[in-house]
Structures are given as C-alpha cells and as structure tokens.
Design a protein around this motif. Structure first.
Motif, short mmCIF file in Angstrom:
data_model
loop_
_atom_site.label_atom_id
_atom_site.label_comp_id
_atom_site.label_asym_id
_atom_site.label_seq_id
_atom_site.Cartn_x
_atom_site.Cartn_y
_atom_site.Cartn_z
N ARG A 113 0.81 -1.22 0.00
CA ARG A 113 0.00 0.00 0.00
C ARG A 113 0.86 1.29 0.00
N PHE A 114 1.88 1.28 -0.81
CA PHE A 114 2.72 2.46 -0.98
C PHE A 114 2.32 3.11 -2.30
N VAL A 115 1.79 4.32 -2.23
CA VAL A 115 1.15 4.90 -3.42
C VAL A 115 2.12 5.68 -4.30
N GLU A 116 3.31 6.01 -3.79
CA GLU A 116 4.27 6.79 -4.58
C GLU A 116 5.14 5.84 -5.40
N ASN A 117 4.51 5.20 -6.38
CA ASN A 117 5.19 4.14 -7.13
C ASN A 117 6.45 4.61 -7.83
N LYS A 118 6.49 5.86 -8.23
CA LYS A 118 7.66 6.36 -8.95
C LYS A 118 8.90 6.39 -8.07
N ARG A 119 8.72 6.29 -6.76
CA ARG A 119 9.87 6.32 -5.86
C ARG A 119 10.45 4.91 -5.63
N ILE A 120 9.77 3.89 -6.14
CA ILE A 120 10.32 2.53 -6.12
C ILE A 120 10.77 2.20 -7.54
N ALA A 121 12.06 2.09 -7.74
CA ALA A 121 12.62 1.83 -9.07
C ALA A 121 13.23 0.43 -9.10
N PHE A 122 13.42 -0.08 -10.31
CA PHE A 122 13.99 -1.42 -10.47
C PHE A 122 15.12 -1.37 -11.49
N GLU A 123 16.17 -2.16 -11.21
CA GLU A 123 17.31 -2.30 -12.11
C GLU A 123 17.37 -3.71 -12.66
N LEU A 124 17.66 -3.81 -13.96
CA LEU A 124 17.79 -5.12 -14.60
C LEU A 124 19.04 -5.14 -15.45
N THR A 125 19.81 -6.21 -15.37
CA THR A 125 20.97 -6.37 -16.23
C THR A 125 20.52 -6.94 -17.57
N GLU A 126 21.44 -6.95 -18.52
CA GLU A 126 21.11 -7.36 -19.88
C GLU A 126 20.53 -8.78 -19.95
N ASP A 127 21.06 -9.69 -19.12
CA ASP A 127 20.59 -11.08 -19.20
C ASP A 127 19.18 -11.25 -18.68
N SER A 128 18.61 -10.20 -18.07
CA SER A 128 17.24 -10.28 -17.58
C SER A 128 16.21 -9.96 -18.66
N LEU A 129 16.68 -9.58 -19.84
CA LEU A 129 15.78 -8.97 -20.81
C LEU A 129 15.43 -9.86 -22.00
N ALA A 130 15.73 -11.14 -21.93
CA ALA A 130 15.45 -12.02 -23.06
C ALA A 130 14.01 -12.52 -23.02
N GLY A 131 13.34 -12.47 -24.16
CA GLY A 131 12.01 -13.07 -24.25
C GLY A 131 10.90 -12.04 -24.31
N ILE A 132 9.91 -12.31 -25.14
CA ILE A 132 8.79 -11.39 -25.31
C ILE A 132 7.96 -11.27 -24.04
N GLU A 133 7.89 -12.38 -23.25
CA GLU A 133 7.09 -12.32 -22.02
C GLU A 133 7.72 -11.35 -21.02
N VAL A 134 9.03 -11.21 -21.06
CA VAL A 134 9.70 -10.26 -20.18
C VAL A 134 9.34 -8.84 -20.57
N ARG A 135 9.29 -8.57 -21.86
CA ARG A 135 8.92 -7.23 -22.30
C ARG A 135 7.53 -6.86 -21.80
N ASP A 136 6.59 -7.79 -21.91
CA ASP A 136 5.24 -7.54 -21.42
C ASP A 136 5.23 -7.34 -19.91
N ASN A 137 6.03 -8.13 -19.20
CA ASN A 137 6.08 -8.01 -17.75
C ASN A 137 6.65 -6.66 -17.32
N LEU A 138 7.68 -6.23 -18.01
CA LEU A 138 8.27 -4.94 -17.67
C LEU A 138 7.30 -3.80 -17.95
#
Length: 376
Positions: A231-256
């Motif tokens: 229940r934290f409403v300031e979503n822009k203050r929670i960021a996420f980092e992903l390395t290159e190996d996290s980005l393979a696959g169309i399902e990942v693109r949809d998830n991101l």
C-alpha cells in the motif's frame, strides 16, 4: 613495480586496450580476500606475495590493478597461464579466477566481467543452504547513495549476507545460488519492505532502486501482488534495475511494461558490458541506464562516455554513471551529459543508521565541492 602506486583508471584502460588487441588469451582475476579498509597481517602478506610474483614474471605476464583490491593478469601462452594460476592459488589470501578465451568476438569489458564474476564458492553456499536452510535474519539491506546533479539523493538497495556458518558472503556468490534455489523472491520482498520503510521516513529521497534477476521477471505475479499489499502509493519512488541477461524473451517485455504501467522507474544496470544493450533500449521502455563502472577511465573512455551520454539523452533517458571513486573523476565527467553519479567517492553502501546520518548531514563538504564543479 610498486602496486600501491598503480593508477586504477589507467590500468583499466590499458587492460581493455590489450584484450581488444588479442584474439586468444587467458585472463586471471586476482582479488585480495581482506579489504584494505581492514588491513591485517594476512592482507599485507598477500599483497607483498602478489607484488613479488608479478615482479618475477614481469616480462611474460601483463598485469593491471583495475580496482582497489582487484587485479587482472593477461597471458597469451596457455602453459604459462596454468603455472601462474597454480602458483597464485597457493596463497590463502588471494582469490583467483581464470578465463581462457579463444577467438575473442566480444568487447573486452564482457570478458573482464565474466572472469570477475566466477566463483568456486557457489557449491559450498549451495550445500550449506540445502543442509541448514536459510535464516532470513542473517540478511541485511544496505543503501548506496546516488547523487543527482540537482543536489537531490536517491539510493540503490543492496542485499548483504553474513552467514553464521560461512561468514560474510559476497552478492556475486550468493545471488546466483539463491536464485537457482528459488529463494530470491522472499529476500527481494524483504528488500522492498525495507526500501519502503526508508522512503516513508525520508520524503526527500527521489527513489530507491531494487535489483531484479532474469528469473524474477519471468513471472512477476509475486511482485505485483507484493507491491499491491504494501500500500505504498508513490510508485515512482520505487525503481527497479535489470541487467542485460534479464531482458530475453517477449514475455519479459510484457512483464516490464506492467511494472512500468504502475509508475515504477526502470533502469538497465551495467550498461555497456554486453553487445545487445542498444537493441534493448529500442525494444523495451526504460527510464534510464546505469553505465558500468569499468568505463570510469582516462581519455580513451572519456570520449566513449561523452558519446554514450549524448546518445542516451537523445532518447530522453536518464544517464547514471557508476564507479566514481575520487573527486577528480567529477571533473573528468564535466563534458558528459549525465544526470547522477554513484560510487565510493559519494559513499559506500550504508546501513539504516548510517543512512540516517548521511541524510541529516548531507555530507556538506562533498556536496559543496561537487556543486562548485557544476558551476552552481
């Protein structure tokens, strides 16, 4: 050769230049097990031993001190490389990892990161977890400051593990093991909770970034459910980092996209260490990139950083530079269109208590120095 006098930045550049000029070679990564911040007899003995070894083999081994307690050796002769590895591993104060490369076809930074991230301790950690289970109380979260050009602060949340059985274990060892055992979701939730606690307490923090692995974003139902539950409403203050190996696959693109649709910021971490980063910038929607610390070098890399920064800013993305270790490096970056810097010069990762002191004091001397260089 005096190791203490070696310039890390010049050596990093030289190592990269040397690797890029070769087709086949052996890389040896040597790390001092005890940090210089806690210099003891074993640390000094190992440093002297390494210096003696390099002086003895000066004509046959290229050696570069790439970070405070990390060295890269380059050998073309495979037999000499085997002998060097054998001799170096006999010193209990040195952690030695190697990588044999045939017909190099990727940038040098890729091989440097690959050899640095290897570790034989993974099996030991895995066996300990299977035998004793996982005690969540052994894990803590630390926060490394990210200093924005407009004087604001953000932080990167980082997991630390001090095992009662194995002692302190570095993230490059335990993260892959916990990930493979399906234990990283629980710990990532813990990190999110602690980040939210900090964000609620300090409204001046722009955001806190949290790292996600490839497996964590293949199915994000756990993440979306947890983000809803806190229940934290300031979503822009929670960021996420992903390395290159996290980005393979169309399902990942949809998830991101689902994560970003909630308002969370997304960054590519270790930018520049792979060969598909630019493709990912056009395939996925990101808010910014974090340039890998290996680029923090002298004039050769300066030109690359300037060009990269112009390209990133042309895409309307944030450009964060990691690996800033000294005040002089801020001057090095003046021609660069960057938005924020992160590194030991700004601060080492902080526990909650130290973070409170850092924010309260705002490290006035440091900020004044940097702001003067900004021209403010």
């Amino acid at each position: 050769m005096t190791l203490a006098a070696t310039s890390f930045e010049i050596d990093r550049n030289s190592a990269i230049k040397s690797i890029n000029s070769k087709s086949s070679f052996t890389l040896i990564n040597v790390k001092l097990k005890n940090s210089r911040w806690y210099e003891d007899e074993q640390h000094l003995k190992s440093l002297d031993s390494l210096e003696g070894f390099l002086n003895t083999h000066l004509t046959r081994i290229e050696s570069y001190r790439v970070f405070e307690d990390e060295f890269v050796l380059i050998l073309v002769n495979a037999l000499e490389a085997q002998n060097a590895i054998k001799e170096l591993t006999s010193d209990v104060g040195l952690h030695v990892q190697s990588l044999q490369v045939e017909k190099r076809n990727l940038p040098a930074v890729h091989y440097l990161r690959q050899v640095s991230n290897q570790n034989d301790s993974n099996n030991v950690v895995q066996k300990t977890i299977l035998k004793n289970g996982l005690d969540l109380d052994e894990f803590t979260t630390v926060f490394q400051p990210i200093l924005h050009k407009n004087k604001q602060l953000s932080f990167e949340a980082l997991l630390r593990w001090n095992s009662k059985d194995l002692g302190a274990i570095t993230p490059n060892i335990f993260i892959p093991v916990l990930d493979s055992e399906g234990l990283l979701i629980t710990l990532t939730k813990k990190v999110i909770n602690e980040a939210v606690e900090i964000l609620n307490k300090y409204k001046e923090i722009v955001y806190i970034t949290i790292n996600l692995t490839a497996s964590l974003v293949k199915d994000i139902s756990w993440l979306l459910e947890h983000l809803e539950s806190i229940r934290f409403v300031e979503n822009k203050r929670i960021a996420f980092e992903l390395t290159e190996d996290s980005l393979a696959g169309i399902e990942v693109r949809d998830n991101l996209k689902r994560i970003r649709d909630r308002g969370h910021l997304l960054f590519i971490d270790d930018f520049g260490t792979g060969y598909s980063n630019f493709q990912y910038l056009t395939t996925f929607q990101f808010d910014g990139v974090k340039l890998d610390r290996a680029f923090m070098g002298e004039q050769t890399n300066k030109k690359v950083i300037v060009l990269l920064s112009k390209f990133i800013k042309a895409l309307d993305l944030k450009f964060i530079i990691e690996g800033v270790e000294r005040y002089e490096q801020i001057g090095f970056l003046l021609e660069t269109k960057y938005d924020a810097v992160q590194g030991f010069y700004i601060s080492r990762p902080l526990n909650k208590s130290d973070l409170a002191n850092f924010i309260t004091e705002m490290n006035v001397g440091l900020l004044n120095n940097i702001n003067n260089m900004y021209g403010s």
